[in-house]
Scaffold this motif. Sequence first.
Motif, PDB file in Angstrom:
ATOM      1  N   ALA A   1       0.790  -1.208   0.026  1.00 17.20           N
ATOM      2  CA  ALA A   1      -0.206   0.111  -0.091  1.00 17.20           C
ATOM      3  C   ALA A   1       0.891   1.670  -0.335  1.00 17.20           C
ATOM      4  O   ALA A   1       0.686   2.312  -0.848  1.00 17.20           O
ATOM      5  N   ALA A   2       1.699   1.372   0.448  1.00 18.56           N
ATOM      6  CA  ALA A   2       2.683   1.906   1.569  1.00 18.56           C
ATOM      7  C   ALA A   2       4.437   2.137   0.650  1.00 18.56           C
ATOM      8  O   ALA A   2       4.682   0.621   1.879  1.00 18.56           O
ATOM      9  N   CYS A   3       5.392   3.071   1.203  1.00 15.87           N
ATOM     10  CA  CYS A   3       6.835   3.186   0.874  1.00 15.87           C
ATOM     11  C   CYS A   3       6.993   3.958   1.720  1.00 15.87           C
ATOM     12  O   CYS A   3       6.104   5.233   1.667  1.00 15.87           O
ATOM     13  N   GLN A   4       8.685   4.099   1.859  1.00 15.16           N
ATOM     14  CA  GLN A   4       9.387   5.620   2.109  1.00 15.16           C
ATOM     15  C   GLN A   4      10.493   5.285   1.739  1.00 15.16           C
ATOM     16  O   GLN A   4      11.084   4.283   1.852  1.00 15.16           O
ATOM     17  N   PRO A   5      11.308   6.007   1.107  1.00 15.98           N
ATOM     18  CA  PRO A   5      12.524   5.990   1.094  1.00 15.98           C
ATOM     19  C   PRO A   5      13.374   6.503   2.592  1.00 15.98           C
ATOM     20  O   PRO A   5      12.886   6.064   3.588  1.00 15.98           O
ATOM     21  N   LYS A   6      15.195   5.750   2.013  1.00 16.62           N
ATOM     22  CA  LYS A   6      15.669   6.295   3.242  1.00 16.62           C
ATOM     23  C   LYS A   6      15.661   7.771   3.602  1.00 16.62           C
ATOM     24  O   LYS A   6      16.018   8.709   2.619  1.00 16.62           O
ATOM     25  N   ILE A   7      15.778   8.140   4.719  1.00 21.03           N
ATOM     26  CA  ILE A   7      15.847   9.446   5.589  1.00 21.03           C
ATOM     27  C   ILE A   7      16.707   9.512   6.049  1.00 21.03           C
ATOM     28  O   ILE A   7      17.248   9.002   6.989  1.00 21.03           O
ATOM     29  N   LEU A   8      17.802  10.511   6.136  1.00 20.94           N
ATOM     30  CA  LEU A   8      19.028  10.849   5.993  1.00 20.94           C
ATOM     31  C   LEU A   8      18.859  12.423   7.222  1.00 20.94           C
ATOM     32  O   LEU A   8      18.194  13.101   6.509  1.00 20.94           O
ATOM     33  N   SER A   9      19.906  12.559   7.963  1.00 21.08           N
ATOM     34  CA  SER A   9      19.461  13.527   8.181  1.00 21.08           C
ATOM     35  C   SER A   9      20.073  14.532   7.463  1.00 21.08           C
ATOM     36  O   SER A   9      21.693  14.696   7.257  1.00 21.08           O
ATOM     37  N   TRP A  10      19.692  15.932   7.279  1.00 25.23           N
ATOM     38  CA  TRP A  10      20.343  16.788   6.332  1.00 25.23           C
ATOM     39  C   TRP A  10      21.139  18.035   7.470  1.00 25.23           C
ATOM     40  O   TRP A  10      22.084  18.175   6.246  1.00 25.23           O
ATOM     41  N   ARG A  11      21.025  17.214   8.122  1.00 22.96           N
ATOM     42  CA  ARG A  11      22.484  18.382   8.961  1.00 22.96           C
ATOM     43  C   ARG A  11      23.669  18.077   9.492  1.00 22.96           C
ATOM     44  O   ARG A  11      24.694  18.293   9.240  1.00 22.96           O
TER      45      ARG A  11
ATOM     46  N   PHE B   1       4.873   7.523   0.792  1.00 23.48           N
ATOM     47  CA  PHE B   1       4.552   7.229  -0.999  1.00 23.48           C
ATOM     48  C   PHE B   1       3.436   6.307  -0.728  1.00 23.48           C
ATOM     49  O   PHE B   1       3.605   5.077  -0.451  1.00 23.48           O
ATOM     50  N   ILE B   2       2.416   6.151  -1.117  1.00 22.44           N
ATOM     51  CA  ILE B   2       1.057   5.429  -0.750  1.00 22.44           C
ATOM     52  C   ILE B   2       0.235   5.872  -1.533  1.00 22.44           C
ATOM     53  O   ILE B   2       0.163   7.055  -2.182  1.00 22.44           O
TER      54      ILE B   2
END
Length: 345
Positions: free
Chosen positions: A112-122, A175-176
């Motif tokens: 149904a849904a997914c997400q990317p790899k989330i890294l820290s902007w800082r 992302f869904i």
Amino acid sequence: MSKVAVVILNWNGSEMLRTFLPSVISYSAISGVDVYVADNASTDNSVSVLTKEFPSVKQIILDQNYGFADGYNKALAQVEAEYFVLLNSDVEVTEHWLEPMITYLDAHLEVAACQPKILSWRNKDSFEYAGACGGYIDRYGYPFCRGRIMDVVEKDNGQYDDILPVFWATGASLFIRSSDYREAGGLDGRFFAHMEEIDLCWRLRSRGRELVCIPQSVVYHVGGATLKKENPRKTFLNFRNNLLMLYKNLPQNELRYVMFVRGMLDYLASLSFLLKGEADNAAAVLQARKEYCALKEEFKLSRKNNLNKNSLQVIPEQIKNSILVLYYLRGKRSFSQLDKFLPNK
């Protein structure tokens, strides 16, 4: 109808739009993708900035600040696309960030849904606290991530680059499928903000739909841009909404025991804040419990509807242990140390 609608919810974030929207526009310029900014009744110059500096972006103007949850519900009701991407305004995306997620969902109709790899902007070599490489939850409702256990955030060394089922995908970059979003009722607007994406993912997962993290897609998230981590309002919303989420989704045979234990843990959390000199946060935890008790009656029908639609009684991505015990008493500081506690690993 477009293939993908990338929808950014904005509230008084004109400077963040100037900082992060260019990467979204540049790296989402593929066929079938539209970029929207839904403005939650900003009182700054966000709308004029959008109109003058980003004319290619479609605008949705909301008549008041509906918060994160209902703000997205109101905005997405005005969008037609096969896939929605709920993207925080403080996220910098990278080249080809959309293609791995589109390709995977096109090929896996059970997801149904997914997400990317989330890294820290800082700290771009480290995972980001609120999403990392996919979310999980323990028996008592405490969320953690592949790449973040409690306050320990791991560096990204490629150790979690496999595609893996998760319990929840972060609302920072969710992302869904639009059909799944609407069938499940969207985000719960009563939450206002915080925990709403975990609640939605719990509903989807309980109904047999799957969620995954696609690490081949990478984004960078600032995090805490609206409410800082130590803000008592954030503490209140996190504790209150977590309790409401548990009440809405726990199986009947788990409800009484889990909520009893959570009561004790919440009072311990309040005491811990007090001992650290954070009286406002201590009070916020107690106020959250008080409001949960006041609101519980209002959520009875939601609980009944959820349980009636459930097809999974046991969700593999929910550990049956306490992450607090594993972290504080057994010294588990990284996700890789939790292998034996996750049946799907």
